[in-house]
Design a protein around this motif. Structure first.
Motif, PDB file in Angstrom:
ATOM      1  N   VAL A 333      27.294  -8.736 -46.175  1.00 34.79           N
ATOM      2  CA  VAL A 333      27.552  -8.478 -47.600  1.00 34.79           C
ATOM      3  C   VAL A 333      27.042  -9.638 -48.455  1.00 34.79           C
ATOM      4  O   VAL A 333      26.379  -9.434 -49.488  1.00 34.79           O
ATOM      5  CB  VAL A 333      29.050  -8.241 -47.835  1.00 34.79           C
ATOM      6  N   LEU A 334      27.330 -10.878 -48.043  1.00 31.57           N
ATOM      7  CA  LEU A 334      26.870 -12.041 -48.809  1.00 31.57           C
ATOM      8  C   LEU A 334      25.353 -12.106 -48.844  1.00 31.57           C
ATOM      9  O   LEU A 334      24.757 -12.400 -49.890  1.00 31.57           O
ATOM     10  CB  LEU A 334      27.444 -13.319 -48.208  1.00 31.57           C
ATOM     11  N   MET A 335      24.713 -11.840 -47.713  1.00 29.56           N
ATOM     12  CA  MET A 335      23.248 -11.878 -47.690  1.00 29.56           C
ATOM     13  C   MET A 335      22.664 -10.776 -48.566  1.00 29.56           C
ATOM     14  O   MET A 335      21.656 -10.981 -49.249  1.00 29.56           O
ATOM     15  CB  MET A 335      22.740 -11.755 -46.252  1.00 29.56           C
ATOM     16  N   LEU A 336      23.310  -9.614 -48.562  1.00 23.22           N
ATOM     17  CA  LEU A 336      22.816  -8.501 -49.372  1.00 23.22           C
ATOM     18  C   LEU A 336      22.959  -8.792 -50.855  1.00 23.22           C
ATOM     19  O   LEU A 336      22.055  -8.526 -51.652  1.00 23.22           O
ATOM     20  CB  LEU A 336      23.573  -7.232 -48.990  1.00 23.22           C
ATOM     21  N   LEU A 337      24.097  -9.386 -51.245  1.00 21.47           N
ATOM     22  CA  LEU A 337      24.366  -9.623 -52.655  1.00 21.47           C
ATOM     23  C   LEU A 337      23.691 -10.882 -53.194  1.00 21.47           C
ATOM     24  O   LEU A 337      23.262 -10.919 -54.356  1.00 21.47           O
ATOM     25  CB  LEU A 337      25.874  -9.722 -52.891  1.00 21.47           C
ATOM     26  N   LEU A 338      23.583 -11.928 -52.379  1.00 19.91           N
ATOM     27  CA  LEU A 338      23.167 -13.231 -52.887  1.00 19.91           C
ATOM     28  C   LEU A 338      21.747 -13.640 -52.493  1.00 19.91           C
ATOM     29  O   LEU A 338      21.273 -14.670 -52.963  1.00 19.91           O
ATOM     30  CB  LEU A 338      24.151 -14.305 -52.410  1.00 19.91           C
ATOM     31  N   SER A 339      21.077 -12.866 -51.649  1.00 19.11           N
ATOM     32  CA  SER A 339      19.716 -13.250 -51.255  1.00 19.11           C
ATOM     33  C   SER A 339      18.763 -13.365 -52.444  1.00 19.11           C
ATOM     34  O   SER A 339      17.950 -14.290 -52.497  1.00 19.11           O
ATOM     35  CB  SER A 339      19.167 -12.263 -50.218  1.00 19.11           C
ATOM     36  N   PRO A 340      18.822 -12.452 -53.446  1.00 20.81           N
ATOM     37  CA  PRO A 340      17.952 -12.652 -54.616  1.00 20.81           C
ATOM     38  C   PRO A 340      18.227 -13.970 -55.327  1.00 20.81           C
ATOM     39  O   PRO A 340      17.295 -14.661 -55.760  1.00 20.81           O
ATOM     40  CB  PRO A 340      18.275 -11.448 -55.502  1.00 20.81           C
ATOM     41  N   SER A 341      19.494 -14.349 -55.452  1.00 22.71           N
ATOM     42  CA  SER A 341      19.825 -15.629 -56.088  1.00 22.71           C
ATOM     43  C   SER A 341      19.339 -16.799 -55.246  1.00 22.71           C
ATOM     44  O   SER A 341      18.890 -17.819 -55.783  1.00 22.71           O
ATOM     45  CB  SER A 341      21.348 -15.734 -56.288  1.00 22.71           C
ATOM     46  N   ALA A 342      19.410 -16.655 -53.920  1.00 18.95           N
ATOM     47  CA  ALA A 342      18.905 -17.713 -53.047  1.00 18.95           C
ATOM     48  C   ALA A 342      17.400 -17.864 -53.219  1.00 18.95           C
ATOM     49  O   ALA A 342      16.866 -18.987 -53.226  1.00 18.95           O
ATOM     50  CB  ALA A 342      19.245 -17.402 -51.595  1.00 18.95           C
ATOM     51  N   GLY A 343      16.695 -16.744 -53.385  1.00 18.20           N
ATOM     52  CA  GLY A 343      15.257 -16.825 -53.633  1.00 18.20           C
ATOM     53  C   GLY A 343      14.944 -17.516 -54.938  1.00 18.20           C
ATOM     54  O   GLY A 343      14.006 -18.313 -55.023  1.00 18.20           O
ATOM     55  N   ALA A 344      15.737 -17.225 -55.965  1.00 20.50           N
ATOM     56  CA  ALA A 344      15.535 -17.900 -57.248  1.00 20.50           C
ATOM     57  C   ALA A 344      15.819 -19.391 -57.136  1.00 20.50           C
ATOM     58  O   ALA A 344      15.144 -20.219 -57.768  1.00 20.50           O
ATOM     59  CB  ALA A 344      16.438 -17.257 -58.304  1.00 20.50           C
ATOM     60  N   HIS A 347      12.892 -21.148 -55.795  1.00 21.03           N
ATOM     61  CA  HIS A 347      11.850 -21.295 -56.817  1.00 21.03           C
ATOM     62  C   HIS A 347      12.133 -22.492 -57.717  1.00 21.03           C
ATOM     63  O   HIS A 347      11.208 -23.173 -58.169  1.00 21.03           O
ATOM     64  CB  HIS A 347      11.771 -20.011 -57.654  1.00 21.03           C
ATOM     65  N   ARG A 348      13.426 -22.775 -57.961  1.00 17.21           N
ATOM     66  CA  ARG A 348      13.783 -23.876 -58.856  1.00 17.21           C
ATOM     67  C   ARG A 348      13.742 -25.240 -58.170  1.00 17.21           C
ATOM     68  O   ARG A 348      13.258 -26.212 -58.747  1.00 17.21           O
ATOM     69  CB  ARG A 348      15.177 -23.646 -59.455  1.00 17.21           C
TER      70      ARG A 348
END
Length: 486
Positions: A333-344, A347-348
């Protein structure tokens, strides 16, 4: 400006493979069918990796497999998948990705039927190895189909949807597998694959366009694949033999030595092969090698955790198969929900900080999970530590993938992903084989509650050590970028 997609009907026949391919746009009906085929096909292999571990105690109760047999039920599949996944990608490029994808689906389905009907553990392990062959054809061709079927401006959206939907399937899989084991039989964990595989085959046959790489080398590296299977198989055999209760039993040292020699011969062969599975030039790419060493360390730890946790919760702590299956739900669940934020975040700040912090946080979660015993509070001692573990894993995966893909030129992204996939699965293969040896479990320890309770914290401590080593290595070998320092 993007032109509106053409509206194709459900009866549209697959295009002629000899004609120029018509690339799909997001929103076309056929695009949805292509996405459905690749998601369901990939889900077969992803779910199978997790739910089988949940079924292992029931398999032992029915077939009397013992620790060695149970590890081979998992490793029979992982061995052929890890060793042949690169060859599977080459076959798709040369003979047609849809064709190889369909062969993989049929192979996986036939092997699943044999697994579900297996009269003993020997047949089950053999069928699992055939399943791995099917997976090695499915895994690389699914993403290659998306890459080749969609127009450039729509590929990222299609691959993102594939990633999210397969994540949902992976989240449901352990719960569904635990429910099948608890209410029906472990055999249904395999037999349930059959209707899904039938649907995938019908959709792919009807709607997925054929594609191949005209520039693909006509000569396949079959000798390299054989050497890799033999080398990894010998190492796995040696590790499982070394865990036997009788130290006088010969073979472990010889198998380990033979495996090392065969892998050395494999590397030597790759230097002269016309179309090598592992191009020697990759070994000269410092960042690529470093990222794959980190991959090996952390995925060895992760492979052992995913295998031993659900077994220990059932055998050592008395949890039901459903409860054991739900133990790792916070991770998915955490990987599904937070992976886009981890990718961002990558990038930062660049990959170095999250690739350092992620494994260390995951190691903390693993240590906390290693304290689970009889009478454990499920929320505080299982789900909360699993959430800590999942948070660290979420931080790690996206930057590791970005580092691997960014270490080579864009045109070699498929090769980079394939090699990294093989490294990760090889790490899990060897780690699972070593669990009875590391935990002092011997040939029967995975089915003995007292020995599981004694060996489980040791195994989890070693896994935490591997994750910690991966985090520290990331801090040392990954060069800081300007984004690492605000």
């Amino acid at each position: 400006m993007v032109e509106p997609p053409a509206q194709d009907g459900p009866g549209t026949a697959p295009p002629d493979p000899g004609a120029a391919p018509v690339l799909l746009a997001w929103g076309q009906r056929r695009a949805w069918w292509v996405l459905a085929a690749t998601v369901l096909g990939s889900a077969l292999t992803f779910i199978d990796t997790t739910v089988v571990s949940i079924a292992l105690p029931s398999v032992d109760a029915d077939l009397g497999a013992g620790s060695t047999g149970l590890t081979w039920v998992v490793n029979g599949y992982t061995l052929t998948l890890a060793a042949l996944v690169l060859l599977g990608g080459s076959l798709g490029d040369r003979y047609g990705r849809r064709r190889i994808f369909l062969i993989g689906v049929c192979c996986f389905a036939g092997a699943s039927a044999l697994c579900g009907l297996a009269p003993d553990v020997t047949v089950l392990v053999a069928a699992r190895a055939v399943q791995g062959v099917g997976g090695a054809l499915l895994v690389p061709t699914a993403l290659a189909i998306l890459q080749s079927s969609f127009a450039p401006g729509h590929r990222a959206r299609a691959i993102g949807a594939w990633s999210g939907l397969t994540g949902v399937a992976s989240a449901v899989g352990p719960f569904a597998g635990g429910w099948l084991v608890q209410t029906a039989s472990w055999r249904w964990v395999f037999l349930v694959n059959l209707p899904v595989a039938l649907a995938v085959a019908l959709i792919a046959r009807r709607h997925v366009p054929e594609s191949r790489n005209p520039a693909a080398c006509p000569q396949l590296d079959v000798p390299g694949a054989v050497l890799l299977v033999a080398g990894l198989g010998s190492l796995t055999l040696g590790l499982t033999a070394a865990a036997g209760d009788d130290p006088s039993v010969p073979g472990a040292g010889g198998a380990l030595g033979a495996g090392a020699v065969l892998l050395a011969v494999f590397l030597a062969w790759e230097r002269r092969a016309v179309s090598p599975l592992l191009p020697p030039a990759l070994l000269g790419q410092r960042l690529f090698v470093a990222a794959n060493v980190i991959t090996f360390l952390v995925y060895a730890g992760l492979g052992a955790v995913f295998f031993v946790l659900v077994v220990a919760l059932q055998v050592g702590s008395g949890f039901s198969p459903v409860a054991a299956g739900l133990s790792l739900l916070p991770v998915t669940v955490l990987m599904l929900l937070l992976s886009p934020s981890a990718g961002a975040l990558v990038h930062r700040v660049g990959p170095r900080p999250p690739m350092t912090a992620g494994p260390l946080i995951a190691a903390l979660g693993v240590l906390l999970l290693g304290r689970v015993g009889p009478g454990a509070h499920y929320l505080l001692e299982v789900l909360v530590p699993a959430a800590v573990f999942g948070a660290g894993l979420t931080l790690l995966v996206a930057p590791l993938t970005a580092t691997v893909l960014g270490a080579l030129p864009t045109e070699q992204a498929g090769l980079a992903s394939g090699v990294n996939n093989a490294v990760a699965r090889t790490a899990g293969l060897l780690a699972v084989a070593a669990i009875p040896l590391v935990g002092g479990l011997g040939e029967t320890g995975l089915t003995d509650p007292a020995r599981v309770r004694e060996g489980f914290p040791v195994v989890m401590g070693v896994c935490a050590g591997l994750l910690t080593a991966g985090g520290l290595l990331s801090a040392v070998v990954l060069r800081p970028t300007a984004r690492d320092h605000p």
